[in-house]
Design a protein around this motif. Structure first.
Motif, mmCIF file in Angstrom:
data_model
loop_
_atom_site.group_PDB
_atom_site.id
_atom_site.type_symbol
_atom_site.label_atom_id
_atom_site.label_comp_id
_atom_site.label_asym_id
_atom_site.label_seq_id
_atom_site.Cartn_x
_atom_site.Cartn_y
_atom_site.Cartn_z
ATOM 1 N N LEU A 103 0.833 -1.200 0.000
ATOM 2 C CA LEU A 103 0.000 0.000 0.000
ATOM 3 C C LEU A 103 0.863 1.243 0.000
ATOM 4 O O LEU A 103 1.885 1.297 0.669
ATOM 5 C CB LEU A 103 -0.898 0.018 1.242
ATOM 6 N N PRO A 104 0.503 2.303 -0.761
ATOM 7 C CA PRO A 104 1.254 3.542 -0.734
ATOM 8 C C PRO A 104 1.072 4.249 0.599
ATOM 9 O O PRO A 104 0.073 4.077 1.282
ATOM 10 C CB PRO A 104 0.626 4.361 -1.878
ATOM 11 N N VAL A 105 2.062 5.082 0.941
ATOM 12 C CA VAL A 105 1.995 5.833 2.186
ATOM 13 C C VAL A 105 1.214 7.109 1.948
ATOM 14 O O VAL A 105 1.520 7.871 1.037
ATOM 15 C CB VAL A 105 3.421 6.178 2.684
ATOM 16 N N GLY A 106 0.197 7.392 2.743
ATOM 17 C CA GLY A 106 -0.573 8.619 2.576
ATOM 18 C C GLY A 106 -2.056 8.357 2.641
ATOM 19 O O GLY A 106 -2.517 7.249 2.921
ATOM 20 N N ASP A 107 -2.842 9.403 2.359
ATOM 21 C CA ASP A 107 -4.293 9.321 2.461
ATOM 22 C C ASP A 107 -4.896 8.311 1.502
ATOM 23 O O ASP A 107 -5.947 7.741 1.764
ATOM 24 C CB ASP A 107 -4.915 10.700 2.204
ATOM 25 N N ASP A 108 -4.238 8.082 0.329
ATOM 26 C CA ASP A 108 -4.808 7.185 -0.646
ATOM 27 C C ASP A 108 -4.846 5.735 -0.153
ATOM 28 O O ASP A 108 -5.531 4.900 -0.723
ATOM 29 C CB ASP A 108 -4.056 7.279 -1.979
ATOM 30 N N SER A 109 -4.095 5.413 0.937
ATOM 31 C CA SER A 109 -4.123 4.060 1.483
ATOM 32 C C SER A 109 -5.472 3.753 2.125
ATOM 33 O O SER A 109 -5.774 2.597 2.414
ATOM 34 C CB SER A 109 -3.002 3.880 2.508
ATOM 35 N N LEU A 110 -6.297 4.765 2.367
ATOM 36 C CA LEU A 110 -7.600 4.571 2.988
ATOM 37 C C LEU A 110 -8.685 4.261 1.975
ATOM 38 O O LEU A 110 -9.831 4.078 2.338
ATOM 39 C CB LEU A 110 -7.980 5.825 3.786
ATOM 40 N N CYS A 111 -8.335 4.216 0.696
ATOM 41 C CA CYS A 111 -9.335 3.974 -0.339
ATOM 42 C C CYS A 111 -9.785 2.514 -0.307
ATOM 43 O O CYS A 111 -8.979 1.602 -0.472
ATOM 44 C CB CYS A 111 -8.772 4.314 -1.714
ATOM 45 N N THR A 112 -11.087 2.309 -0.110
ATOM 46 C CA THR A 112 -11.652 0.960 -0.097
ATOM 47 C C THR A 112 -12.738 0.817 -1.150
ATOM 48 O O THR A 112 -13.664 0.023 -1.001
ATOM 49 C CB THR A 112 -12.233 0.638 1.301
ATOM 50 N N ALA A 113 -12.636 1.606 -2.209
ATOM 51 C CA ALA A 113 -13.626 1.564 -3.288
ATOM 52 C C ALA A 113 -13.476 0.282 -4.098
ATOM 53 O O ALA A 113 -12.536 -0.487 -3.901
ATOM 54 C CB ALA A 113 -13.470 2.785 -4.182
ATOM 55 N N GLU A 114 -14.397 0.092 -5.040
ATOM 56 C CA GLU A 114 -14.321 -1.065 -5.924
ATOM 57 C C GLU A 114 -12.985 -1.094 -6.640
ATOM 58 O O GLU A 114 -12.286 -0.089 -6.714
ATOM 59 C CB GLU A 114 -15.473 -1.021 -6.926
ATOM 60 N N GLU A 115 -12.630 -2.218 -7.190
ATOM 61 C CA GLU A 115 -11.258 -2.442 -7.643
ATOM 62 C C GLU A 115 -10.759 -1.398 -8.642
ATOM 63 O O GLU A 115 -9.684 -0.847 -8.484
ATOM 64 C CB GLU A 115 -11.130 -3.837 -8.245
ATOM 65 N N LEU A 116 -11.510 -1.120 -9.674
ATOM 66 C CA LEU A 116 -11.075 -0.182 -10.696
ATOM 67 C C LEU A 116 -12.200 0.787 -11.036
ATOM 68 O O LEU A 116 -13.376 0.467 -10.867
ATOM 69 C CB LEU A 116 -10.666 -0.917 -11.980
ATOM 70 N N ALA A 117 -11.815 1.962 -11.522
ATOM 71 C CA ALA A 117 -12.801 2.932 -12.006
ATOM 72 C C ALA A 117 -12.230 3.630 -13.224
ATOM 73 O O ALA A 117 -11.029 3.925 -13.280
ATOM 74 C CB ALA A 117 -13.149 3.947 -10.922
ATOM 75 N N LYS A 118 -13.091 3.887 -14.195
ATOM 76 C CA LYS A 118 -12.676 4.602 -15.393
ATOM 77 C C LYS A 118 -13.349 5.973 -15.432
ATOM 78 O O LYS A 118 -14.504 6.112 -15.040
ATOM 79 C CB LYS A 118 -13.034 3.810 -16.657
ATOM 80 N N TYR A 119 -12.587 6.951 -15.908
ATOM 81 C CA TYR A 119 -13.078 8.329 -15.991
ATOM 82 C C TYR A 119 -12.827 8.889 -17.382
ATOM 83 O O TYR A 119 -11.847 8.531 -18.051
ATOM 84 C CB TYR A 119 -12.357 9.227 -14.974
ATOM 85 N N ARG A 120 -13.704 9.770 -17.798
ATOM 86 C CA ARG A 120 -13.476 10.622 -18.951
ATOM 87 C C ARG A 120 -12.967 11.942 -18.426
ATOM 88 O O ARG A 120 -13.601 12.570 -17.572
ATOM 89 C CB ARG A 120 -14.765 10.816 -19.743
ATOM 90 N N ILE A 121 -11.791 12.382 -18.882
ATOM 91 C CA ILE A 121 -11.231 13.658 -18.462
ATOM 92 C C ILE A 121 -11.370 14.640 -19.614
ATOM 93 O O ILE A 121 -10.962 14.352 -20.739
ATOM 94 C CB ILE A 121 -9.762 13.514 -18.002
ATOM 95 N N ILE A 122 -12.000 15.786 -19.361
ATOM 96 C CA ILE A 122 -12.235 16.824 -20.373
ATOM 97 C C ILE A 122 -11.491 18.088 -19.966
ATOM 98 O O ILE A 122 -11.765 18.665 -18.910
ATOM 99 C CB ILE A 122 -13.744 17.134 -20.534
ATOM 100 N N PHE A 123 -10.543 18.483 -20.793
ATOM 101 C CA PHE A 123 -9.788 19.721 -20.563
ATOM 102 C C PHE A 123 -10.359 20.814 -21.446
ATOM 103 O O PHE A 123 -10.494 20.643 -22.663
ATOM 104 C CB PHE A 123 -8.307 19.504 -20.881
ATOM 105 N N ILE A 124 -10.710 21.958 -20.851
ATOM 106 C CA ILE A 124 -11.304 23.078 -21.587
ATOM 107 C C ILE A 124 -10.404 24.303 -21.470
ATOM 108 O O ILE A 124 -10.137 24.783 -20.364
ATOM 109 C CB ILE A 124 -12.706 23.423 -21.043
#
Length: 330
Positions: A28-49
């Motif tokens: 596990l990485p050190v930091g706040d992201d170690s507290l993530c207990t969400a589903e295994e993977l998530a996909k996002y669409r990133i839109i830069f304007i």
């Protein structure tokens, strides 16, 4: 004998549990992201304007050679063990090359090496360049519970070493992924080139400075292309939105609906930055002209450094006349 065998197997079970727990913890990485207990993977669409319009940023707005535009977007999903760039810290060689010249090879090599050494990187993503100051580009990215952070950079073109981006945005909120996140973006100076204006020639900053946000009053220099001393804050020069894509049957994602083209028109009407006229210092007084033994006149002049825009303060008189006594009279 039976007691010894029981003790032996008990110790073995405890040891196996300890190794398993420690092995999982070390991954596990050190930091706040170690507290993530969400589903295994998530996909996002990133839109830069891009919101870099002449109405919002009228001072020295680049119209040609080259006109205002954005480089390609280069980003990474990662854990807290990795940092692409960080405010008030020194930019890496890869970020320097990208911010100054738009070259991504060194930065991509840095990302790959970080992923191999400490397993801190989940994936790299990129989006096409935008050939104008206003417009949009998009791509997809994937995050993981051990790698829920997103970072990216986009170069401001033309510029000495200016860019916009995000540093370690966490898309995980405890036991679930956020559905949508929108962030206004403001310009940053990579601290590697000393130019003040969009079209400044290359002039390396020695020693290298840290990454700093460019504001309407910093750097505090009238030549600075983003110097608007009458504003409290700059309007956002860009915006990014990350939308979680919904899963459908057979593992397919729901289609992404593109933003309306008229969004750029809204940008121009909302973000209107007044620009006051700027003039040079007065020249020295000219020769006194007139008839001997009568009051003559002499004139001094100045010229326009910056034309006003968006109902900014108009230019004052560019010449001034005063009385004088003609010289060299016989």
């Amino acid at each position: 004998m039976e007691n010894l065998m029981f003790f032996y197997f008990s110790c073995k079970v405890i040891w196996t549990l300890l190794v398993t727990i420690l092995g999982y913890a070390s991954s596990l990485p050190v930091g706040d992201d170690s507290l993530c207990t969400a589903e295994e993977l998530a996909k996002y669409r990133i839109i830069f304007i891009g919101k870099w319009s002449q109405t919002a940023f009228p001072k020295q707005y680049p119209l040609y050679r080259p006109p205002a535009q954005w480089s390609s977007l280069l980003g990474v999903t990662h854990s807290s063990d990795y940092s692409m760039w960080k405010k008030n810290e020194y930019a890496s060689n890869g970020v320097r090359d990208f911010a100054e010249k738009g070259e991504a090879w060194v930065l991509m090599k840095e990302i790959e090496e970080a992923g191999e050494k400490i397993q801190s990187v989940h994936g790299i993503f990129s989006a096409p360049a935008i050939t104008s100051g206003t417009g949009q580009t998009s791509t997809e990215l994937e995050v993981h519970p051990r790698h829920p952070l997103v970072s990216f950079v986009v170069r401001i073109v033309p510029s000495p070493d200016w860019f916009v981006g995000i540093d370690s945005l966490n898309l995980c909120d405890g036991d679930h992924w956020m559905d949508e996140v929108t962030v206004d973006l403001f310009p940053y100076d990579a601290g590697t080139d000393s130019g003040f204006t969009f079209s400044s020639p290359n002039f390396a900053t020695i020693p290298q400075d840290t990454v700093k946000e460019i504001t309407c009053s910093s750097p505090s220099h009238p030549a600075n292309s983003f110097y608007y001393p009458k504003l409290k804050i700059l309007p956002p020069i860009a915006q990014v939105t990350m939308v979680k894509t919904k899963k459908k049957q057979l593992g397919l994602s729901a289609p992404f609906i593109n933003l309306p083209a008229k969004s750029n028109e809204i940008i121009d009407t909302v973000s209107e930055t007044p620009l006051d006229c700027e003039v040079s210092q007065w020249s020295s007084w000219g020769l006194c002209r007139g008839v001997c033994r009568q009051t003559g006149t002499k004139i001094r002049t100045r010229f326009v450094l910056l034309q006003p825009a968006n109902n900014g303060m108009p230019c004052p008189n560019l010449d001034e006349e005063t009385g004088c006594e003609p010289e060299n009279c016989v």
